[in-house]
Scaffold this active site. Structure first.
Site, PDB file in Angstrom:
ATOM      1  N   ASP A   1      49.012  50.261  44.877  1.00 32.19           N
ATOM      2  CA  ASP A   1      47.750  50.602  45.519  1.00 32.19           C
ATOM      3  C   ASP A   1      47.557  52.113  45.576  1.00 32.19           C
ATOM      4  O   ASP A   1      48.202  52.806  46.366  1.00 32.19           O
ATOM      5  CB  ASP A   1      47.725  50.021  46.929  1.00 32.19           C
ATOM      6  CG  ASP A   1      46.357  50.130  47.584  1.00 32.19           C
ATOM      7  OD1 ASP A   1      45.433  50.675  46.939  1.00 32.19           O
ATOM      8  OD2 ASP A   1      46.212  49.669  48.727  1.00 32.19           O
TER       9      ASP A   1
ATOM     10  N   ASP B   1      40.426  53.812  41.433  1.00 30.79           N
ATOM     11  CA  ASP B   1      41.238  52.954  42.292  1.00 30.79           C
ATOM     12  C   ASP B   1      41.850  51.820  41.501  1.00 30.79           C
ATOM     13  O   ASP B   1      41.163  51.160  40.717  1.00 30.79           O
ATOM     14  CB  ASP B   1      40.377  52.412  43.437  1.00 30.79           C
ATOM     15  CG  ASP B   1      41.158  51.537  44.393  1.00 30.79           C
ATOM     16  OD1 ASP B   1      42.263  51.943  44.797  1.00 30.79           O
ATOM     17  OD2 ASP B   1      40.676  50.449  44.734  1.00 30.79           O
TER      18      ASP B   1
END
Length: 493
Positions: free
Chosen positions: A176, A373
């Site tokens: 992440d 992301d």
């Protein structure tokens, strides 16, 4: 004859002048690209096949990892898509797609909520999990509206296999780039969700060491408390997901080497979008992220197709590929976790969109900008920017049969009668005239196995734009932290 000679000289001069000028122009890209429709549909069928999934893990190789990692050396570990590890329970590919998009919407809410809270100066500790009788919700004290937990939706999209402790206990962790704190579920569990591996037992590790409240790592947490002079952490993700427990140092084994004294969360109370994974590896830009604790000068990943059973790598301290298309890496003074890009524009079919320069810039309050992301799937753009992009693409695909929208997609096509189609090239433009053209499969994606394909961008009402992992697939994305550069290297998986 003299006149003819003058004409020839003029033509030669003009040719040489053009040639000299053209060398200074940025490299051009094709105005169109081809989508292999048949191959994409076959991938959707493979993704639903039980023969697609691996039957063995990597426990033995993790248990044999005893080398010590040096901060100056490179480090690499395998990277897997979610579907290669967990067979979906959905009846068909369309229901799988809808579940993915629902998960993705929860992810986007999480990121935008976190930025909104940071800009407003509200700590994530103000988000409290409350059982409303209709499922768990986070009800913020100073930020409007309940945000529903996505527990039932599954976990993140890309995983790596790591070892926790000494000797190492194997665990799948979500990668992440939108988070800093790494953590795993720990025994004893007050509330732990189901994961693929056994819950980590701190008592079985010789390198487990609780952090005191005076430790710098503890003070670096957004939210911490003290109990018997040991540090307790709490991380709430804004979508209803959270983890609470002891903040400790542990040995992390990856890529055949071990890294000592990494501060991680030992979560005894966990809820949210992590089902299947043992925890999370935070790759954000904050001081507690895994790259920061390694003192890594760079890291990179290459995301394989989410419907593929193949694997790629996550690498630390590796050199930027020589053929990388580079963009400036920006930071937001209000939130150091996210990686912002110096994006100047977008084009469709070789034509730049009429987008104001401010569309991708961070304003003085910390709002706006565009981040890259790993956990978001579909690229989100401010509504005006998205509508300009979609209109240009639809105008360039008038020869294709359109069909009704699906979920958050409003530009979809019936390609069931096609083996391949030619579509306008969509490109990102960066400072210095650098251009990154996307493969057609990175923005025109199947949503079922019947030939329905949709344009994989979506609008957002937030000021924050996000480049998602669908657009990143098949490209090595390199974060050169030391030089504040992000590099994109197509076909470097």
């Amino acid at each position: 004859m003299a006149q003819m000679g003058n004409i020839l000289c003029y033509i030669l001069f003009a040719f040489l002048s053009y040639s000299a000028h053209s060398r200074n122009l940025p490299p051009t890209t094709s105005k169109t690209t081809v989508l292999d429709v048949a191959a994409s549909i076959q991938d959707t069928l493979n993704a639903m096949s039980s023969e697609f999934y691996p039957t063995s893990g990597t426990t033995q190789s993790l248990a044999q990892q005893h080398q010590t990692f040096s901060v100056s050396s490179s480090l690499s570990l395998p990277l897997h898509s979610r579907i290669s590890l967990h067979q979906p329970s959905h009846k068909d590919y369309k229901s799988l797609t809808l579940a993915r998009l629902e998960r993705d919407s929860a992810r986007v809410r999480s990121l935008t909520t976190r930025l909104d809270l940071a800009v407003r100066g509200v700590a994530t500790s103000d988000l409290k999990p409350v059982d409303t009788g209709n499922g768990l919700e986070l009800q913020p004290d100073a930020f409007g509206g309940p945000i529903i937990s996505g527990t039932s939706q599954g976990s993140g999209e890309y995983f790596s296999r790591v070892g926790i402790g000494k000797p190492p206990s194997p665990a799948y962790v979500v990668l992440d780039t939108g988070s800093d704190v790494s953590w795993v579920q720990c025994a004893p569990c007050a509330d732990c969700y189901q994961q693929a591996d056994p819950i980590f037992e701190p008592a079985s590790s010789a390198s487990f060491s609780p952090l005191s409240c005076e430790a710098q790592q503890c003070k670096s947490l957004d939210v911490f408390e003290c109990r018997n002079n040991t540090c307790l952490y709490e991380v709430a993700y804004g979508d209803g997901s959270y983890t609470v427990g002891d903040f400790v140092t542990e040995t992390i084994s990856i890529g055949g080497e071990s890294v000592k004294d990494i501060a991680i969360g030992c979560g005894h109370n966990n809820e949210g979008l992590f089902v299947g994974a043992a925890g999370l590896l935070g790759l954000g830009g904050g001081s507690l992220s895994f790259p920061s604790q390694l003192n890594a000068t760079s890291f990179s990943y290459c995301l394989v197709d989410r419907d593929s059973d193949s694997a790629s790598t996550l690498e630390f301290n590796s050199a930027l590929p020589h053929n990388a298309v580079t963009a400036p890496l920006r930071r937001n003074p209000q939130l150091d976790t996210f990686y912002y890009l110096g994006l100047t524009g977008m084009s469709v079919g070789g034509q730049l969109l009429r987008i104001p320069e401010t569309a991708f810039q961070i304003d003085e309050n910390g709002n706006g900008g565009i981040i890259i992301d790993s956990g978001t799937a579909v690229t989100r753009l401010q509504t005006d920017t998205y509508e300009a992009l979609r209109t240009a693409f639809v105008n360039g695909t008038q020869g294709l049969q359109s069909t009704s929208g699906v979920a958050l997609f409003d530009a979809c096509y019936d390609l069931s009668s096609k083996k391949s189609v030619e579509v306008p090239t969509v490109s990102f433009h960066f400072e210095g005239g650098k251009v990154l053209p996307l493969p057609a499969k990175n923005y025109l994606i199947p949503v079922d196995s019947l030939g329905t394909f949709c344009f994989a961008f979506a609008p957002t009402s937030s000021a924050l734009s996000i480049i998602g992992n669908v657009q990143q697939q098949g490209t090595r994305v390199s974060f050169d932290i030391a030089n504040s550069v992000v590099g994109f290297s197509p076909d470097q998986c």
